[in-house]
Motif scaffolding. Structure first.
Motif, PDB file in Angstrom:
ATOM      1  N   THR A  78      41.037  36.266  38.934  1.00 35.63           N
ATOM      2  CA  THR A  78      41.277  37.734  38.208  1.00 35.63           C
ATOM      3  C   THR A  78      41.478  37.396  36.748  1.00 35.63           C
ATOM      4  O   THR A  78      41.447  38.476  36.025  1.00 35.63           O
ATOM      5  CB  THR A  78      42.783  38.077  38.776  1.00 35.63           C
ATOM      6  OG1 THR A  78      43.911  37.131  38.535  1.00 35.63           O
ATOM      7  CG2 THR A  78      42.664  38.691  40.411  1.00 35.63           C
TER       8      THR A  78
ATOM      9  N   ASP B  59      45.506  47.308  34.961  1.00 42.87           N
ATOM     10  CA  ASP B  59      44.295  46.395  34.953  1.00 42.87           C
ATOM     11  C   ASP B  59      44.550  45.134  35.647  1.00 42.87           C
ATOM     12  O   ASP B  59      43.459  44.480  36.856  1.00 42.87           O
ATOM     13  CB  ASP B  59      43.563  45.880  33.835  1.00 42.87           C
ATOM     14  CG  ASP B  59      44.852  45.339  32.858  1.00 42.87           C
ATOM     15  OD1 ASP B  59      46.155  45.323  32.760  1.00 42.87           O
ATOM     16  OD2 ASP B  59      44.242  44.352  31.937  1.00 42.87           O
TER      17      ASP B  59
ATOM     18  N   GLU C 274      44.058  46.338  39.651  1.00 37.63           N
ATOM     19  CA  GLU C 274      42.823  46.400  39.981  1.00 37.63           C
ATOM     20  C   GLU C 274      42.128  45.005  40.126  1.00 37.63           C
ATOM     21  O   GLU C 274      41.403  44.942  41.119  1.00 37.63           O
ATOM     22  CB  GLU C 274      41.878  47.137  38.563  1.00 37.63           C
ATOM     23  CG  GLU C 274      40.468  47.373  38.961  1.00 37.63           C
ATOM     24  CD  GLU C 274      39.585  48.116  37.759  1.00 37.63           C
ATOM     25  OE1 GLU C 274      38.293  48.119  37.928  1.00 37.63           O
ATOM     26  OE2 GLU C 274      40.313  48.269  36.676  1.00 37.63           O
ATOM     27  N   ALA C 275      42.303  44.194  39.375  1.00 40.27           N
ATOM     28  CA  ALA C 275      41.602  42.934  39.331  1.00 40.27           C
ATOM     29  C   ALA C 275      42.265  42.170  40.755  1.00 40.27           C
ATOM     30  O   ALA C 275      41.273  41.677  41.248  1.00 40.27           O
ATOM     31  CB  ALA C 275      42.090  42.052  38.072  1.00 40.27           C
TER      32      ALA C 275
ATOM     33  N   CYS D 201      43.021  43.832  43.448  1.00 39.39           N
ATOM     34  CA  CYS D 201      42.564  44.567  44.760  1.00 39.39           C
ATOM     35  C   CYS D 201      41.240  44.078  44.710  1.00 39.39           C
ATOM     36  O   CYS D 201      40.743  43.871  45.876  1.00 39.39           O
ATOM     37  CB  CYS D 201      42.776  46.162  44.526  1.00 39.39           C
ATOM     38  SG  CYS D 201      44.433  46.385  44.463  1.00 39.39           S
ATOM     39  N   ARG D 202      40.261  44.049  43.705  1.00 40.96           N
ATOM     40  CA  ARG D 202      38.994  43.648  43.740  1.00 40.96           C
ATOM     41  C   ARG D 202      38.882  42.254  44.345  1.00 40.96           C
ATOM     42  O   ARG D 202      38.102  41.904  45.204  1.00 40.96           O
ATOM     43  CB  ARG D 202      38.256  43.721  42.433  1.00 40.96           C
ATOM     44  CG  ARG D 202      38.079  45.240  41.817  1.00 40.96           C
ATOM     45  CD  ARG D 202      37.389  45.185  40.637  1.00 40.96           C
ATOM     46  NE  ARG D 202      37.303  46.628  40.095  1.00 40.96           N
ATOM     47  CZ  ARG D 202      36.336  47.702  40.639  1.00 40.96           C
ATOM     48  NH1 ARG D 202      35.593  47.557  41.507  1.00 40.96           N
ATOM     49  NH2 ARG D 202      36.604  48.753  40.191  1.00 40.96           N
ATOM     50  N   ALA D 203      39.590  41.246  43.666  1.00 44.15           N
ATOM     51  CA  ALA D 203      39.556  39.883  44.136  1.00 44.15           C
ATOM     52  C   ALA D 203      39.859  39.711  45.608  1.00 44.15           C
ATOM     53  O   ALA D 203      39.336  38.941  46.427  1.00 44.15           O
ATOM     54  CB  ALA D 203      40.482  39.108  43.171  1.00 44.15           C
TER      55      ALA D 203
ATOM     56  N   GLU E 205      39.850  42.253  48.077  1.00 40.59           N
ATOM     57  CA  GLU E 205      39.067  43.373  48.738  1.00 40.59           C
ATOM     58  C   GLU E 205      40.020  43.945  49.309  1.00 40.59           C
ATOM     59  O   GLU E 205      39.944  44.339  50.601  1.00 40.59           O
ATOM     60  CB  GLU E 205      38.264  42.512  49.643  1.00 40.59           C
ATOM     61  CG  GLU E 205      37.127  41.883  48.751  1.00 40.59           C
ATOM     62  CD  GLU E 205      35.975  41.217  49.597  1.00 40.59           C
ATOM     63  OE1 GLU E 205      36.355  41.054  50.930  1.00 40.59           O
ATOM     64  OE2 GLU E 205      34.876  40.978  49.083  1.00 40.59           O
TER      65      GLU E 205
ATOM     66  N   ASP F 106      43.063  47.621  49.064  1.00 40.48           N
ATOM     67  CA  ASP F 106      43.321  48.978  48.571  1.00 40.48           C
ATOM     68  C   ASP F 106      44.771  48.812  47.846  1.00 40.48           C
ATOM     69  O   ASP F 106      45.625  47.856  48.401  1.00 40.48           O
ATOM     70  CB  ASP F 106      43.245  50.192  49.543  1.00 40.48           C
ATOM     71  CG  ASP F 106      41.876  50.558  49.857  1.00 40.48           C
ATOM     72  OD1 ASP F 106      40.923  50.422  49.214  1.00 40.48           O
ATOM     73  OD2 ASP F 106      41.752  50.983  51.091  1.00 40.48           O
TER      74      ASP F 106
END
Length: 68
Positions: free
Chosen positions: A24, A45, A48-49, A51-53, A55, A57
């Motif tokens: 992240t 941010d 978001e990082a 949650c993306r890393a 996978e 919500d």
């Protein structure tokens, strides 16, 4: 009170704090504060990082609990 589920999500995905920090770009100290639910504020941010890393919500990461 807001409950942070980062430790349980990381455990389920078998990722440690160091790995999440590298994925992240978030400082290890910040990850550690979130992991141990010591953070009193979180940058959008970073959410978001994470949650993306992982996978997941945002709703998986945070929960509002009633204080009794």
């Amino acid at each position: 009170m807001i409950k942070i589920h980062l430790s349980s999500i990381m455990g389920a995905k078998r990722i440690n704090q160091s790995e999440l920090s590298k994925k992240t770009g978030i400082r290890p100290n910040t990850i550690n504060e979130l992991y141990h639910e010591l953070a009193d504020r979180v940058r959008l941010d970073h959410i978001e990082a994470i949650c993306r890393a992982l996978e997941c919500d945002i709703a998986d990461l945070f929960e509002i609990k009633d204080e009794k």
